[in-house]
Design a protein around this motif. Structure first.
Motif, PDB file in Angstrom:
ATOM      1  N   UNK A 178       0.848  -1.195   0.000  1.00 30.78           N
ATOM      2  CA  UNK A 178       0.000   0.000   0.000  1.00 30.78           C
ATOM      3  C   UNK A 178       0.884   1.246   0.000  1.00 30.78           C
ATOM      4  N   UNK A 179       1.553   1.441  -1.126  1.00 26.41           N
ATOM      5  CA  UNK A 179       2.404   2.616  -1.304  1.00 26.41           C
ATOM      6  C   UNK A 179       1.935   3.366  -2.531  1.00 26.41           C
ATOM      7  N   UNK A 180       1.944   4.718  -2.477  1.00 29.26           N
ATOM      8  CA  UNK A 180       1.461   5.491  -3.637  1.00 29.26           C
ATOM      9  C   UNK A 180       2.287   5.242  -4.891  1.00 29.26           C
ATOM     10  N   UNK A 181       3.603   5.004  -4.735  1.00 30.73           N
ATOM     11  CA  UNK A 181       4.434   4.824  -5.912  1.00 30.73           C
ATOM     12  C   UNK A 181       3.993   3.628  -6.750  1.00 30.73           C
ATOM     13  N   UNK A 182       3.494   2.601  -6.066  1.00 30.95           N
ATOM     14  CA  UNK A 182       3.063   1.391  -6.787  1.00 30.95           C
ATOM     15  C   UNK A 182       1.590   1.482  -7.173  1.00 30.95           C
ATOM     16  N   UNK A 183       0.758   1.922  -6.254  1.00 34.48           N
ATOM     17  CA  UNK A 183      -0.682   1.890  -6.496  1.00 34.48           C
ATOM     18  C   UNK A 183      -1.108   2.862  -7.595  1.00 34.48           C
ATOM     19  N   UNK A 184      -0.347   3.927  -7.837  1.00 30.61           N
ATOM     20  CA  UNK A 184      -0.753   4.849  -8.888  1.00 30.61           C
ATOM     21  C   UNK A 184      -0.310   4.372 -10.274  1.00 30.61           C
ATOM     22  N   UNK A 185       0.512   3.304 -10.306  1.00 33.89           N
ATOM     23  CA  UNK A 185       0.985   2.805 -11.602  1.00 33.89           C
ATOM     24  C   UNK A 185       0.540   1.371 -11.889  1.00 33.89           C
ATOM     25  N   UNK A 186       0.264   0.579 -10.847  1.00 31.30           N
ATOM     26  CA  UNK A 186       0.016  -0.847 -11.040  1.00 31.30           C
ATOM     27  C   UNK A 186      -1.233  -1.285 -10.274  1.00 31.30           C
ATOM     28  N   UNK A 187      -1.902  -2.295 -10.833  1.00 27.45           N
ATOM     29  CA  UNK A 187      -3.059  -2.927 -10.178  1.00 27.45           C
ATOM     30  C   UNK A 187      -2.871  -4.428 -10.248  1.00 27.45           C
ATOM     31  N   UNK A 188      -3.502  -5.155  -9.305  1.00 27.40           N
ATOM     32  CA  UNK A 188      -3.396  -6.609  -9.217  1.00 27.40           C
ATOM     33  C   UNK A 188      -4.800  -7.173  -9.054  1.00 27.40           C
ATOM     34  N   UNK A 189      -5.168  -8.129  -9.939  1.00 27.77           N
ATOM     35  CA  UNK A 189      -6.505  -8.728  -9.897  1.00 27.77           C
ATOM     36  C   UNK A 189      -6.375 -10.238  -9.909  1.00 27.77           C
ATOM     37  N   UNK A 190      -7.339 -10.927  -9.315  1.00 21.31           N
ATOM     38  CA  UNK A 190      -7.327 -12.385  -9.226  1.00 21.31           C
ATOM     39  C   UNK A 190      -7.745 -12.996 -10.558  1.00 21.31           C
ATOM     40  N   UNK A 191      -6.996 -14.046 -10.964  1.00 22.54           N
ATOM     41  CA  UNK A 191      -7.349 -14.807 -12.163  1.00 22.54           C
ATOM     42  C   UNK A 191      -8.012 -16.114 -11.775  1.00 22.54           C
ATOM     43  N   UNK A 192      -7.364 -16.882 -10.912  1.00 23.77           N
ATOM     44  CA  UNK A 192      -7.931 -18.105 -10.360  1.00 23.77           C
ATOM     45  C   UNK A 192      -7.316 -18.335  -9.000  1.00 23.77           C
ATOM     46  N   UNK A 193      -7.420 -19.549  -8.468  1.00 23.74           N
ATOM     47  CA  UNK A 193      -6.956 -19.823  -7.108  1.00 23.74           C
ATOM     48  C   UNK A 193      -5.444 -19.730  -6.982  1.00 23.74           C
ATOM     49  N   UNK A 194      -4.714 -19.866  -8.089  1.00 23.99           N
ATOM     50  CA  UNK A 194      -3.246 -19.894  -8.001  1.00 23.99           C
ATOM     51  C   UNK A 194      -2.587 -18.802  -8.842  1.00 23.99           C
ATOM     52  N   UNK A 195      -3.349 -17.895  -9.443  1.00 23.02           N
ATOM     53  CA  UNK A 195      -2.756 -16.902 -10.334  1.00 23.02           C
ATOM     54  C   UNK A 195      -3.436 -15.558 -10.149  1.00 23.02           C
ATOM     55  N   UNK A 196      -2.679 -14.497 -10.464  1.00 22.91           N
ATOM     56  CA  UNK A 196      -3.191 -13.126 -10.416  1.00 22.91           C
ATOM     57  C   UNK A 196      -2.697 -12.387 -11.654  1.00 22.91           C
ATOM     58  N   UNK A 197      -3.357 -11.272 -11.951  1.00 27.24           N
ATOM     59  CA  UNK A 197      -3.051 -10.504 -13.158  1.00 27.24           C
ATOM     60  C   UNK A 197      -2.515  -9.126 -12.764  1.00 27.24           C
ATOM     61  N   UNK A 198      -1.285  -8.846 -13.181  1.00 26.44           N
ATOM     62  CA  UNK A 198      -0.629  -7.573 -12.886  1.00 26.44           C
ATOM     63  C   UNK A 198      -0.808  -6.663 -14.097  1.00 26.44           C
ATOM     64  N   UNK A 199      -1.463  -5.502 -13.891  1.00 30.19           N
ATOM     65  CA  UNK A 199      -1.738  -4.574 -14.987  1.00 30.19           C
ATOM     66  C   UNK A 199      -1.141  -3.213 -14.658  1.00 30.19           C
ATOM     67  N   UNK A 200      -0.719  -2.490 -15.707  1.00 29.07           N
ATOM     68  CA  UNK A 200      -0.170  -1.160 -15.527  1.00 29.07           C
ATOM     69  C   UNK A 200      -1.216  -0.122 -15.910  1.00 29.07           C
ATOM     70  N   UNK A 201      -1.080   1.052 -15.335  1.00 24.07           N
ATOM     71  CA  UNK A 201      -1.968   2.155 -15.668  1.00 24.07           C
ATOM     72  C   UNK A 201      -1.343   2.975 -16.799  1.00 24.07           C
TER      73      UNK A 201
END
Length: 834
Positions: free
Chosen positions: A615-638
């Motif tokens: 929970x840092x502004x440097x990361x949260x203003x550029x990147x987001x993380x969403x769940x794909x399934x039980x073992x994977x997540x999706x890292x997206x850039x703004x």
């Protein structure tokens, strides 16, 4: 003229219709190749005049029309008369119109009709005397009997031309039998035309003679065209039928059903085909042995079949048949011949193997195996050394524990009973086996007989007692312990026993194999104890049991081995781990990248995983993380993320609360594919690294030059042991001149020293130079008085040597080391910074 009026009106109507068509389509006609037909002066209705190639003119025509109503044209180009037509003139013409309404194209084919004219051949002046009103010159059917007895010459027929009624005609013949082989078989009387044969003829050699008869006048003129004159030779039954083989050999399985085909015999006859002379009939003259009658033959086809089911190889293994063939459909006056047919009866498995006795006995000591204990002979009437004779033994009952095996001795056909697994006297003192026997080949006899009378025998095996060692039963004993249990935790051990007393007392235990060294064993009780922390994830293969091999020993040092299978219960002692550590995202082609994690613990302590960003502004203003399934997540850039490398810490937590933080290196790159991403931040560092490597190499080169000076000095000191006199008068001077010249130092060892005034000195040394602050500094050894070397540093980084005249030049190895080492350090630093 009356007949011409209606035709003119019809033609006018057609012309008007054609003009109308031309107005509608508005195109001009093109003429195709002219067609000429030769026809008689009179033609009936619906008679074919000829055929026109319409496709060659206009293949796509969808409308065909004739300009003359007396003729009609079909789609294939055939021209027919629509009415009876009389050609009053020698020529008549009309046009065939072809049109394509789609392409708006029209073509026409001119047709010209002409009278047929007889072309008269110019005749020879003598031909006028041979005119005749009626023609009789034609082939006359003629034949002669094969092998005729004469009398010879034998009259066959008379050949006569119509021209002979008025003029003198001479006759002659040619062809095979006259001027071709056989020569002079036929001749014809020149004046009368009588045809004769001079000798008998064999039809099988010549079945027909194609003669050519000629009629001519005395002056050699041909009164008629040559006349084909075939002479057919009529067949006589003069050839015996002959079998294609003298001896036929066939095989038939024994116990064959009635009607089984054995083989086919065949004969040929040279006489004329499709006559009674070649109509053959087959029969069996004799069968050996004669009784019972086993075979028959089809009279027309020669197919031999069985007519009895008494074929038994064990009784009769071979039959001989005398076969007869006779022409004239087998009539008594027909010609005949014979052949021999040998029929071999092939063996079938129609006899079951039988035991010589119904019960057998054998004995074996306990704990022995791979030994032969009994041989069982059998009898079989089938053919020896065949699949019908070779026995196939089976243990039907009594071998439920697999202690015994029975096989067949290929030489004697006996059953060999062996013990393949040790027997235990304390458990089984006697074993009763039921043995069955069959053949390798399936039984072809009566199925009911096979099912009801299958040969069996009883074998009683007596087990002898032995004084034996301890028994480890069961071979694998299972225990359970929790993962990460403290050292010293007790586990139930392995228990062996004495088979005589059924007790475990007096036995000692040892560990034979412990893969990880986690377990110790109590020598007396056999109980197990942990010597290290047990890690379930370290067991190979994963989720397998941890097997420990135990040796049990009695007082007589007899032993047995067993296995303790340790089931290590899993604990949630491992956090999930992200598989990737470096990722490339091509912006804007890729909008995200998927990351996945694994957990070595059991599934109950594994997924679903929870992924989270710090929970840092440097990361949260550029990147987001969403769940794909039980073992994977999706890292997206703004959208505001720039092209560069990012270090992103991601926390992954499993279902049991274990978590770990992994820092991913993510390269947000301007590319179309991750493999084509060029280095951004690190590329400049790579260039600087090359210069640093070059500086290091330069420093190494300087080091080697100084070391070379040291080596040369040592060599000179070893050879001279004292400095030369002129060397004692030299000073070490630091020069800051821009170009010191060709100053070199060399000695008798191969070096030459050039001083400022270019005078050679006998000194082994080297010229040292360096560039510092844009100036070049040189060290020169020059002549001077007795001096002591002393290094002084003046203002403005101008180095001088303070002369202390009257001293001697003294420099040992430690002084030289103290002098060169700081300067080497400076050069190395300069090389790295440069």
């Amino acid at each position: 003229m009356a007949a011409a009026g209606p035709q003119s009106s019809l033609r006018g109507a057609l012309c008007r219709q054609l003009l109308l068509t031309l107005v509608v389509f508005s195109f001009a006609c093109e003429a195709c190749k002219k067609v000429i037909f030769h026809i008689p002066s009179k033609l009936e209705a619906d008679k074919v005049v000829g055929r026109v190639n319409l496709k060659e003119c206009l293949g796509s025509a969808d409308h065909i029309q004739s300009s003359d109503p007396d003729f009609r044209v079909l789609e294939d180009g055939s021209v027919y008369t629509a009415h009876a037509v009389v050609l009053s003139d020698e020529k008549r013409s009309f046009t065939i119109w072809l049109s394509d309404s789609k392409k708006q194209t029209q073509k026409e084919i001119p047709v010209l009709l002409e009278h047929q004219k007889k072309v008269l051949r110019k005749r020879h002046t003598k031909e006028t005397v041979l005119r005749r009103s009626k023609r009789r010159w034609a082939p006359i059917p003629c034949s002669m009997l094969e092998n005729s007895l004469g009398p010879f010459p034998l009259f066959l027929q008379q050949v006569q031309s119509d021209a002979a009624q008025n003029y003198t005609i001479f006759y002659s013949i040619s062809g095979r039998g006259v001027d071709q082989e056989p020569l002079n078989l036929f001749f014809i009387e020149k004046d009368t035309g009588n045809l004769y044969c001079t000798r008998p003829v064999d039809r099988e050699e010549y079945d027909v003679f194609d003669l050519i008869a000629h009629a001519s006048t005395a002056d050699g003129y041909s009164a008629d065209l040559p006349l084909p004159l075939p002479i057919r030779v009529e067949d006589e039954n003069d050839n015996h039928p002959i079998f294609t083989e003298t001896i036929y050999n066939f095989e038939v399985p024994e116990s064959s059903r009635i009607g089984t085909t054995v083989g086919v015999i065949c004969a040929t006859d040279r006489d004329e085909p499709d006559t009674m002379h070649t109509r053959l009939k087959y029969s069996i003259l004799e069968q050996t042995p004669g009784s019972p009658r086993i075979f028959s033959v089809h009279p027309g086809t020669g197919v031999i079949t069985t007519v009895s089911h008494y074929l038994d190889r064990e009784a009769v293994d071979k039959y001989s048949l005398i076969m007869k063939v006779q022409d004239m459909d087998g009539q008594f006056f027909g010609l005949m011949s014979t052949a021999t047919c040998i029929i071999t009866v092939k063996d079938s498995n129609d006899n079951l193997p039988t035991f010589r006795q119904k019960a057998y006995e054998a004995s074996v000591e306990e704990n022995t195996f791979d030994v032969e204990i009994l041989r069982i002979p059998i009898e079989d009437k089938d053919l020896i050394n065949t699949a019908n004779w070779r026995a196939n033994f089976t243990i039907l009952n009594g071998n439920e524990n697999g202690h015994f095996k029975i096989s067949t001795d290929k030489e004697t056909n006996e059953g060999v009973l062996c013990v393949v697994k040790p027997l235990n006297y304390e458990e089984d003192r006697q074993v009763v086996l039921e043995i069955g026997v069959g053949n390798e080949a399936p039984f072809t006899g009566d199925v009911t007989l096979r099912m009801t009378n299958m040969n069996r025998a009883r074998v009683t095996v007596h087990v002898k007692d032995q004084d034996e060692g301890p028994e480890c039963r069961p071979a694998v004993q299972y225990v359970q312990i929790k993962e990460n249990s403290p050292v010293g935790s007790n586990i139930n051990g392995y228990k062996a026993y004495d088979p005589e007393t059924r007790s475990s007392s007096g036995l000692r235990y040892k560990l034979l194999h412990d893969p990880k060294g986690w377990i110790t064993i109590n020598e007396i009780s056999g109980s197990l104890e942990t010597s290290k922390i047990l890690d379930r994830e370290a067991v190979t293969p994963r989720r397998a049991l941890y097997n420990v091999t135990v040796l049990a020993i009695d007082k007589d040092s007899r032993s047995c081995t067993g296995t303790v299978a340790v089931n290590i219960e899993d604990e949630n002692d491992n956090p999930p781990k992200i598989l990737q550590n470096y990722l490339v995202i091509c912006k804007p082609k890729m909008e995200y990248v998927d990351i996945s994690a694994v957990d070595p613990d059991e599934p109950i302590h594994g997924p679903p995983f929870h992924f989270s960003l710090p929970k840092t502004p440097e990361i949260n203003r550029l990147w987001t993380l969403a769940k794909v399934n039980d073992t994977a997540a999706r890292l997206s850039y703004l959208k505001n993320a720039k092209f560069q490398e990012y270090y992103i810490s991601i926390t992954v937590k499993d279902g049991g609360g274990q978590s770990a933080i992994t820092t991913l290196r993510v390269n947000l790159c301007d590319c179309t594919h991750p493999d084509k991403c060029r280095m951004t931040a690190g590329s400049a560092g790579m260039v600087l690294g090359k210069w640093a490597i070059l500086a290091i190499l330069l420093g190494i080169a300087l080091l080697f030059s100084i070391l070379l000076t040291v080596v040369c000095g040592l060599v000179s000191a070893r050879n001279e042991k004292t400095f030369p006199e002129d060397l004692a008068q030299q000073n070490l001077i630091i020069s800051n001149t821009e170009a010191p010249g060709d100053d070199k130092v060399c000695s008798a060892n191969g070096f030459t020293t050039h001083t400022v005034d270019n005078s050679s000195q006998g000194f082994c040394g080297t010229m040292g130079s360096e560039v510092r602050n844009g100036r070049q500094e040189t060290f020169e050894m020059v002549k001077g008085g007795n001096q002591t070397l002393e290094l002084c540093q003046g203002a403005g980084h101008h180095h001088t040597l303070d002369s202390c005249r009257g001293g001697t030049v003294e420099m040992d190895h430690s002084e030289w080391y103290n002098f060169t080492q700081p300067r080497l350090g400076e050069e190395s630093i300069r090389g790295h910074t440069g």
